[in-house]
Design a protein around this motif. Structure first.
Motif, PDB file in Angstrom:
ATOM      1  N   SER A  81      -2.937  14.072   2.957  1.00 46.07           N
ATOM      2  CA  SER A  81      -1.916  13.832   1.935  1.00 46.07           C
ATOM      3  C   SER A  81      -1.295  12.446   2.090  1.00 46.07           C
ATOM      4  N   ILE A  82      -0.932  12.080   3.311  1.00 47.69           N
ATOM      5  CA  ILE A  82      -0.330  10.762   3.546  1.00 47.69           C
ATOM      6  C   ILE A  82      -1.341   9.650   3.277  1.00 47.69           C
ATOM      7  N   ALA A 114       6.601  12.247   8.338  1.00 42.13           N
ATOM      8  CA  ALA A 114       5.604  12.692   7.353  1.00 42.13           C
ATOM      9  C   ALA A 114       6.284  13.445   6.217  1.00 42.13           C
ATOM     10  N   VAL A 150       7.980  10.905   3.887  1.00 43.51           N
ATOM     11  CA  VAL A 150       7.004  10.152   3.086  1.00 43.51           C
ATOM     12  C   VAL A 150       6.454  11.015   1.947  1.00 43.51           C
ATOM     13  N   ILE A 151       6.080  12.244   2.288  1.00 42.98           N
ATOM     14  CA  ILE A 151       5.513  13.147   1.274  1.00 42.98           C
ATOM     15  C   ILE A 151       6.580  13.555   0.260  1.00 42.98           C
TER      16      ILE A 151
END
Length: 453
Positions: free
Chosen positions: A152-153, A218, A221-222
């Motif tokens: 995803s990242i 994380a 960011v997501i």
């Protein structure tokens, strides 16, 4: 000797299902790489991998479930534990009857050229569910969770790199920030919402401080990518899940600091994330409140603030406002109710609603953007109840175990709950639904696992 052979079989089984699920989790990364994309038809790889996972999952699942029942010391208890799977089997039989009686059996079994979600795809989903259900190794499941987040990242970063015009963009397939490898921005948001809940769950449960810090980064960011994506249904689902977990944290007096950090991050990102100079969340909230007013007005509840002397809206205008609410979801849901009333028992068959919506002049629409309504339309009310009961049992058991201080399945529970909430406003797709079924299978496995992780 027999026990040794059985133990070896279980290890081989775990390696096989892990490998297949790992490839699925990592596939989004491969889809962004031009050297691979130009040599291999990744769309065909997509469907080939789905078929393999489907066949392996179903075949291994039948054998393992039979073996579990056969050698169980308490067969009654074992059968009770497996009730959700039996309900899914009955649902598939019932849906098969619906598909055989559909106006277009081709669509019912193979799906439309866009969604490709016919009966055969349902069988593949069953394979994903069973593969995840059969994976017992804690270590391998942790690797899958980390792969899910990393992919995803990676998509988030690459979607921005390809727009930068640097020399590194030559090895990546150009993609939009709002969609990346997915065909539509809503579909991408279902995916990043699930990875967001995965990052949240790992942040809540991780004991190592370094890893815990990486997981919260994380998560941030997501969360930014999801808010920027501008799919309000996923935003509401995330808020709902955060609220539910906060209530749990308060009741159980645990994870209160961690969930508070997650909520603060989400609130700050909601305040400062902008697109084209406008706050993304503010626009959505404004539209949402307008839609709520339209729905309430339809039922004779006024939300007007004033002395009550304003001219009331005519009936036709109230109806139009209601129908257009939620990007025409009001009209989609209204017509879906009518479809259900016409065929309440057997439904119309999988992927067969396009013609029905055309008959009411809603061209280009084939789903009601609501899981419950869709299931009732394609499988009839009995089919819908079978499916929701099976999923409901798994979720409720997961919640009960969590309330008993067994957080074995907390990550899968967060993902499943968030997805189910978002499904009240969205549609399933062949490249997003498998992730849901993986974590649903994971959750059922955790429910039956008596050991703490």
């Amino acid at each position: 000797m027999e026990n040794l052979s059985k133990e070896k079989f279980i290890k081989i089984k775990d390696v096989i299902v892990f490998t297949l699920l790992f490839l699925w989790m990592a596939l989004p990364i491969f889809q962004t790489l031009k050297p691979i994309y130009e040599v291999i038809d990744l769309i065909e790889c997509y469907f080939a991998l789905m078929q393999i996972i489907g066949v392996v999952g179903i075949a291994t699942g039948i054998y393992m479930i039979y073996d579990k029942i056969r050698y169980s010391e308490n067969k009654k208890q074992t059968l009770k534990e497996l009730i959700p799977i039996f309900l899914f089997v009955i649902y598939m039989i019932w849906t098969l009857i619906s598909c055989l009686s559909a106006s277009s059996t081709r669509k019912a079994f193979y799906g439309t050229s866009y969604r490709r979600e016919g009966y055969y795809r349902y069988l593949m989903y069953a394979g994903y569910f069973l593969c995840a259900f059969l994976l017992d190794s804690k270590k391998l499941r942790k690797i899958l969770l980390n792969t899910f987040i990393i992919a995803s990242i990676f998509l988030i970063i690459i979607s921005r790199v390809t727009l930068s015009g640097t020399r590194y963009t030559d090895i990546f397939v150009n993609s939009k920030i709002e969609t990346t490898i997915f065909g539509q921005f809503n579909h991408y948001c279902y995916y990043i919402m699930m990875t967001l809940m995965c990052a949240l769950g790992l942040f809540l449960t991780e004991k190592n401080k370094v890893l815990k810090t990486l997981y919260v980064i994380a998560y941030a960011v997501i969360a930014y990518a999801m808010i920027y994506n501008d799919t309000f249904g996923c935003y509401l689902a995330t808020i709902g899940t955060l609220i539910l977990y906060t209530i749990y944290a308060i009741i159980k007096k645990k994870d209160r600091i961690a969930i508070s950090i997650a909520i603060v991050i989400f609130i700050l990102l909601s305040i400062f994330t902008t697109k084209d100079g406008r706050n993304v969340v503010a626009i959505n909230v404004e539209n949402f409140m307008t839609d709520i007013s339209a729905v309430l007005a339809k039922f004779g509840i006024s939300t007007e603030i004033g002395n009550g002397e304003s001219t009331p809206k005519p009936e036709w205008e109230i109806r139009n406002d209601f129908m257009s609410a939620g990007t025409n979801r009001g009209e989609l849901w209204h017509n879906a109710f009518n479809f259900i009333l016409r065929k309440p028992i057997i439904g119309y068959g999988a992927d067969n609603l396009g013609e029905q919506y055309e008959n009411v002049l809603m061209y280009g629409r084939d789903r009601p953007h609501n899981l419950i309504l869709y299931l009732a339309c394609v499988s009839g009310i009995p089919g819908m109840l079978l499916y929701l009961t099976a999923v409901g049992i798994i979720v409720v058991k997961g919640i009960i175990k969590l309330m008993k201080d067994n957080d074995n399945g907390i990550i899968s529970l967060l993902i499943v709950v968030a997805y189910l909430i978002s499904s009240m406003f969205g549609n399933s797709m062949f490249y997003t639904s498998p992730f849901f079924f993986i974590f649903l299978g994971n959750l059922m496995n955790s429910n039956l696992n008596k050991k703490e992780e």
